[in-house]
Scaffold this motif. Sequence first.
Motif, PDB file in Angstrom:
ATOM      1  N   ILE A 140       3.509  -1.184   3.008  1.00  0.00           N
ATOM      2  CA  ILE A 140       2.079  -0.983   2.783  1.00  0.00           C
ATOM      3  C   ILE A 140       1.822  -0.185   1.414  1.00  0.00           C
ATOM      4  N   ALA A 143       1.450  -2.455  -1.357  1.00  0.00           N
ATOM      5  CA  ALA A 143       0.634  -3.648  -1.255  1.00  0.00           C
ATOM      6  C   ALA A 143      -0.716  -3.005  -1.980  1.00  0.00           C
ATOM      7  N   VAL A 242      -3.095  -5.739   6.922  1.00  0.00           N
ATOM      8  CA  VAL A 242      -3.291  -4.709   5.846  1.00  0.00           C
ATOM      9  C   VAL A 242      -4.072  -5.578   4.810  1.00  0.00           C
ATOM     10  N   VAL A 244      -5.425  -5.670   0.828  1.00  0.00           N
ATOM     11  CA  VAL A 244      -5.076  -5.399  -0.577  1.00  0.00           C
ATOM     12  C   VAL A 244      -6.508  -5.235  -0.887  1.00  0.00           C
ATOM     13  N   PRO A 249      -4.283  -0.132  -0.339  1.00  0.00           N
ATOM     14  CA  PRO A 249      -4.122  -0.877   1.018  1.00  0.00           C
ATOM     15  C   PRO A 249      -4.896  -0.284   2.037  1.00  0.00           C
TER      16      PRO A 249
END
Length: 255
Positions: A140, A143, A242, A244, A249
Amino acid sequence: MVELKTDTSIDEMREAGRVVAQALAAVREKAAVGVSLLELDSVAHGVLRAADASSPFLGYRPSFAPTPFPAVLCASVNDAIVHGIPDGYRLRDGDLLSADFGAQLGGWAGDSAISFTVGTARPEDVHLIETAERALAAGIAAAVVGNRIGDIAHAIGQVCRAEGYGIPDGFGGHGIGRKMHEDPPVPNEGRAGRGMRLRHGMVIAIEPMVIAGGMDDYYAAPDGWTLRTSDGTRAAHAEHTVAVTDAGPRILTAL
């Protein structure tokens, strides 16, 4: 093709993700020694009904599956990595359970997974689960706008391999939106700086899976769905949907 979501669409996906988080929390609260996997599926189904949401799992039949998936919850116990079909099995003291759940609400999907122990936890299982969660957190964190898919894959793989764990070959995360599985694929191991560049509006399910014995091999159980470790060691799975964004994130399946 990768669909970039608008900020409004991401907010709507958050509502689907909230249902997913509530269902997994309810499953975890219900899980105890003597409780059957079918009972856990019923609990998850109840959360869907209360939210007027539907299941992207129930009836899902990808090309590898001999039959449509018969439940709203994937419940994988001990050496089962993913895709476990809930049945009459009753949880035992010390079991490691991975629960994977999805919801569709307002035309958008959410997908998440947690792993936890039932009753008396074995220290090695606690460490396995914590590693899956750390790998998810690392994925994460990578990201972000301007990074690449390979940066996520590399971050996950580094955490898992540093502990000597296996990573199921060929399985990883995926894009998500109107459908549960969309482009792009998000591997759990790879080279940093490679792959598609991340842009604002991409929404992906990041889902590390780890095998305690260190092997990457697995096999499909007779039901055609459940994937089990080839060496019989235990596995853990952690996942979040998640988004972006330019602000970083955004986890859509958190409570």
